[in-house]
Design an enzyme around this catalytic site. Structure first.
Site, PDB file in Angstrom:
ATOM      1  N   ARG A  76       0.870  -1.174   0.000  1.00 42.49           N
ATOM      2  CA  ARG A  76       0.000   0.000   0.000  1.00 42.49           C
ATOM      3  C   ARG A  76       0.908   1.225   0.000  1.00 42.49           C
ATOM      4  O   ARG A  76       1.708   1.419   0.918  1.00 42.49           O
ATOM      5  CB  ARG A  76      -0.925  -0.008   1.210  1.00 42.49           C
ATOM      6  CG  ARG A  76      -1.924   1.148   1.267  1.00 42.49           C
ATOM      7  CD  ARG A  76      -2.942   0.905   2.368  1.00 42.49           C
ATOM      8  NE  ARG A  76      -3.914   1.979   2.517  1.00 42.49           N
ATOM      9  CZ  ARG A  76      -3.851   2.931   3.449  1.00 42.49           C
ATOM     10  NH1 ARG A  76      -2.842   2.919   4.335  1.00 42.49           N
ATOM     11  NH2 ARG A  76      -4.764   3.864   3.528  1.00 42.49           N
ATOM     12  N   ASN A 154      -6.905   8.230   2.482  1.00 40.83           N
ATOM     13  CA  ASN A 154      -6.557   7.670   3.786  1.00 40.83           C
ATOM     14  C   ASN A 154      -7.360   8.323   4.904  1.00 40.83           C
ATOM     15  O   ASN A 154      -7.454   9.562   4.980  1.00 40.83           O
ATOM     16  CB  ASN A 154      -5.058   7.874   4.056  1.00 40.83           C
ATOM     17  CG  ASN A 154      -4.610   7.238   5.351  1.00 40.83           C
ATOM     18  OD1 ASN A 154      -4.572   6.030   5.474  1.00 40.83           O
ATOM     19  ND2 ASN A 154      -4.271   8.073   6.338  1.00 40.83           N
ATOM     20  N   GLU A 155      -7.977   7.509   5.766  1.00 37.72           N
ATOM     21  CA  GLU A 155      -8.650   7.970   6.985  1.00 37.72           C
ATOM     22  C   GLU A 155      -9.353   9.305   6.763  1.00 37.72           C
ATOM     23  O   GLU A 155      -8.993  10.323   7.372  1.00 37.72           O
ATOM     24  CB  GLU A 155      -7.622   8.059   8.118  1.00 37.72           C
ATOM     25  CG  GLU A 155      -6.946   6.721   8.382  1.00 37.72           C
ATOM     26  CD  GLU A 155      -5.863   6.767   9.453  1.00 37.72           C
ATOM     27  OE1 GLU A 155      -5.615   7.872   9.988  1.00 37.72           O
ATOM     28  OE2 GLU A 155      -5.280   5.710   9.757  1.00 37.72           O
ATOM     29  N   HIS A 221      -8.812   0.393   9.838  1.00 38.77           N
ATOM     30  CA  HIS A 221      -7.476   0.530  10.419  1.00 38.77           C
ATOM     31  C   HIS A 221      -7.573   0.168  11.895  1.00 38.77           C
ATOM     32  O   HIS A 221      -8.348   0.784  12.633  1.00 38.77           O
ATOM     33  CB  HIS A 221      -6.932   1.941  10.228  1.00 38.77           C
ATOM     34  CG  HIS A 221      -6.686   2.288   8.792  1.00 38.77           C
ATOM     35  ND1 HIS A 221      -6.162   3.503   8.395  1.00 38.77           N
ATOM     36  CD2 HIS A 221      -6.881   1.581   7.656  1.00 38.77           C
ATOM     37  CE1 HIS A 221      -6.054   3.522   7.067  1.00 38.77           C
ATOM     38  NE2 HIS A 221      -6.492   2.367   6.605  1.00 38.77           N
ATOM     39  N   TYR A 223      -6.031  -0.019  15.450  1.00 41.25           N
ATOM     40  CA  TYR A 223      -5.036   0.376  16.449  1.00 41.25           C
ATOM     41  C   TYR A 223      -5.660   0.239  17.842  1.00 41.25           C
ATOM     42  O   TYR A 223      -6.172  -0.811  18.194  1.00 41.25           O
ATOM     43  CB  TYR A 223      -4.523   1.788  16.137  1.00 41.25           C
ATOM     44  CG  TYR A 223      -3.712   1.839  14.873  1.00 41.25           C
ATOM     45  CD1 TYR A 223      -4.291   2.226  13.665  1.00 41.25           C
ATOM     46  CD2 TYR A 223      -2.384   1.438  14.854  1.00 41.25           C
ATOM     47  CE1 TYR A 223      -3.550   2.248  12.476  1.00 41.25           C
ATOM     48  CE2 TYR A 223      -1.637   1.462  13.677  1.00 41.25           C
ATOM     49  CZ  TYR A 223      -2.225   1.860  12.495  1.00 41.25           C
ATOM     50  OH  TYR A 223      -1.498   1.861  11.337  1.00 41.25           O
ATOM     51  N   GLU A 250      -4.578  -1.057   7.705  1.00 40.94           N
ATOM     52  CA  GLU A 250      -3.437  -0.694   8.535  1.00 40.94           C
ATOM     53  C   GLU A 250      -3.623  -1.333   9.901  1.00 40.94           C
ATOM     54  O   GLU A 250      -4.745  -1.465  10.393  1.00 40.94           O
ATOM     55  CB  GLU A 250      -3.332   0.823   8.762  1.00 40.94           C
ATOM     56  CG  GLU A 250      -2.888   1.656   7.596  1.00 40.94           C
ATOM     57  CD  GLU A 250      -2.717   3.126   7.979  1.00 40.94           C
ATOM     58  OE1 GLU A 250      -2.826   3.961   7.078  1.00 40.94           O
ATOM     59  OE2 GLU A 250      -2.494   3.420   9.176  1.00 40.94           O
ATOM     60  N   TRP A 279       1.250  -1.539   8.984  1.00 37.78           N
ATOM     61  CA  TRP A 279       1.910  -0.215   8.957  1.00 37.78           C
ATOM     62  C   TRP A 279       3.153  -0.280   9.821  1.00 37.78           C
ATOM     63  O   TRP A 279       3.050  -0.623  10.991  1.00 37.78           O
ATOM     64  CB  TRP A 279       0.964   0.854   9.488  1.00 37.78           C
ATOM     65  CG  TRP A 279       1.551   2.231   9.335  1.00 37.78           C
ATOM     66  CD1 TRP A 279       2.441   2.849  10.168  1.00 37.78           C
ATOM     67  CD2 TRP A 279       1.320   3.136   8.251  1.00 37.78           C
ATOM     68  NE1 TRP A 279       2.776   4.081   9.691  1.00 37.78           N
ATOM     69  CE2 TRP A 279       2.100   4.289   8.507  1.00 37.78           C
ATOM     70  CE3 TRP A 279       0.547   3.096   7.091  1.00 37.78           C
ATOM     71  CZ2 TRP A 279       2.110   5.381   7.654  1.00 37.78           C
ATOM     72  CZ3 TRP A 279       0.564   4.194   6.241  1.00 37.78           C
ATOM     73  CH2 TRP A 279       1.331   5.318   6.527  1.00 37.78           C
TER      74      TRP A 279
END
Length: 533
Positions: A76, A154-155, A221, A223, A250, A279
């Site tokens: 990516r 992205n985001e 994503h 986290y 990610e 990531w």
């Protein structure tokens, strides 16, 4: 850089079954079929890849080959649309990135990073601006549908204004399709990609229906919001149970907003054939440097996170399958690297020696070599190295050794053993090489450059200075040196001590280092001569 999540909450999932309608027109190249990502020939494509911050490190083009060598089947790639300080990635750069992906047999996921945290982060681009960018570089993308997935932005929302995500994302998809894009489109979740408000989860059917080709995949994503196995499985299953395609675009093993459960993410993704992209390769800053998989873009220096992601349980070395467009079969990689060349020895001293051998080749790339000592039927590991050379230390004077080499690939396959080389170390003391010895080591190498180190060891009597000389055989040059004074003459170098490291006691050692260039093909270890004063 990775963005941060400002808040998190746990909401009980209310799952509903959504029956997907057939697309109004067929997609081209990589596409969605029955909620799964597949290639044009119908072979399922489970992404196993790594994020690469290309727009900030455009000189690090060797990263594509190094990422492939881990066993990854995809990358990516971070691009810029011009709204943020890192500038615009022009069509020529996009074409070059795609070429690098294809050269290295990687599926290319291209993303615009300027949208990160829109509504909360100053200067962030809208999804509409991201679409403007994609249209401006469409010439580089047309015809690449078998190789490229287009990640719109992205985001695209932070923790403010995210209610607009559904409408803005659906409109962006419609504009791209109206402009003639036939690629698989990937859409990121809001809330800095983590969707803690479940905006993407609950509105995914509406967004999916906006794509007339039925060729959109959702990206979460993971986290700090996803710090338990239950949260990971509940979120991902909410998509797969409704036939909606999902990928973990990610994730990491730690983050400033919490400690994600990377083991659960990778385990669940593998068990349920869900793609994931970690990531990131290298170059993180702002306090999240621990998310670098390798240090300073050097594939030989993996971080704790990189080792876990690449070589750990359910990691890409064990689970990645090369795309069929490149000849991948969808079966586990069992092909071992070719046998390394028989090593040759140089700079043999009473306590060390340099070995070098012809490099191996492999279908997914050679990840390193292991040097072993052979004693009859017994093998003892001496050292591991990422390059086809090694500096051995700690040998015993007046001792006969036999060494050989194995190569290994990213999937853990090991080659057959190389031929052997016999090395006999001389007696210790101050007589050899006029009372000192020097050992040359390649500390690391990357595209066109390398770092070298030379250790000088004194004999049995004190010295006031030393000089090490050698001649390169492969066109190497030295560009910078520390702790030594070089007098070059063509391919030859004569390095003297500086004022603080010339006085050596009996058997004492010192080191000087340097940066150099090489031809990316051969960087053999030269034979050194050491004299002292």
């Amino acid at each position: 850089m990775r963005s941060r999540l400002g808040a998190a909450c746990v909401v009980t999932l209310l799952l509903s079954v959504f029956f997907m309608a057939e697309p109004a027109q067929a997609a081209t190249g990589i596409r969605i079929s029955s909620g799964r990502l597949v290639e044009a020939n119908g072979t399922e494509l489970v992404l196993r890849g790594i994020n690469h911050a290309h727009v900030w490190y455009q000189q690090q083009t060797s990263s594509f080959a190094n990422i492939k060598a881990t066993g990854a089947n995809s990358v990516r790639v971070v691009l810029g649309s011009g709204q943020r300080g890192w500038g615009t990635s022009p069509a020529s750069d996009v074409a070059n990135v795609i070429s690098l992906c294809k050269q290295n047999r990687l599926i290319c996921v291209l993303e615009v990073h300027d949208t990160t945290g829109y509504g909360e982060q100053s200067g962030a681009a809208t999804l509409a601006q991201a679409v403007d960018y994609w249209i401006s570089v469409q010439s580089a993308l047309t015809g690449q549908e078998n190789y490229v997935i287009l990640n719109i932005g992205n985001e695209p929302f932070g923790n403010q204004g995210y209610a607009a995500w559904t409408t803005d994302t659906a409109n962006a998809i419609r504009r791209l399709r109206s402009a003639g894009f036939q690629h698989t489109i990937m859409v990121d979740a809001p809330n800095w990609g983590q969707d803690w408000t479940f905006t993407m989860r609950d509105n995914a059917p509406t967004v999916y229906a906006a794509d007339t080709t039925g060729n959109t995949i959702f990206s979460i994503h993971m986290y700090g919001v996803f710090d338990t196995s239950a949260e990971v499985s509940a979120y991902l299953s909410s998509f797969t149970s409704r036939g909606l395609p999902i990928v973990v675009g990610e994730f990491g093993n730690n983050h400033s907003d919490g400690n994600p459960d990377e083991d659960a993410i990778m385990s669940y993704a593998q068990a349920n054939r869900i793609g994931y992209l970690g990531w990131s390769w290298s170059g993180n800053g702002g306090g999240v440097e621990y998310l670098d998989m390798v240090l300073n873009f050097n594939p030989a220096t993996r971080s704790e996170w990189g080792t876990r992601f690449i070589a750990g349980a359910n990691g890409i070395a064990a689970t990645s399958r090369e795309a069929s467009i490149y000849g991948g079969t969808g079966t586990p990689d069992t092909q071992a690297p070719t046998t390394p060349g028989t090593p040759t020895a140089s700079n043999v001293t009473s306590t060390g020696a340099n070995l070098a051998w012809t490099a191996s080749t492999d279908n997914v790339g050679v990840s390193g070599y292991t040097v072993v000592r052979v004693q009859g039927s017994t093998e003892t590991t001496v050292t591991s190295t990422a390059t086809n050379s090694a500096a051995l230390t700690g040998l015993t004077p007046s001792t006969a050794y036999t060494f050989a080499v194995y190569a290994r690939d990213a999937a853990g396959n090991r080659s057959t053993r190389s031929g052997t080389v016999n090395v006999t170390t001389p007696a210790g003391g101050g007589g050899g090489n006029n009372g000192c010895t020097a050992t040359y080591r390649i500390a690391g190498s990357w595209s066109g450059n390398f770092q070298g180190e030379v250790t000088v060891t004194n004999g049995t009597t004190a010295s006031t200075g030393w000089t090490v000389t050698w001649t390169y055989a492969n066109g190497q040059t030295i560009t910078q040196m520390w702790s030594g004074q070089d007098t070059p003459s063509g391919a030859s170098h004569s390095v003297r001590n500086v004022n603080y490291n010339g006085n050596l006691g009996p058997n004492a050692s010192t080191m000087f280092g340097f940066l150099g260039t090489w031809n990316n093909t051969t960087n053999s270890v030269p034979t050194l001569s050491c004299t002292r004063s």
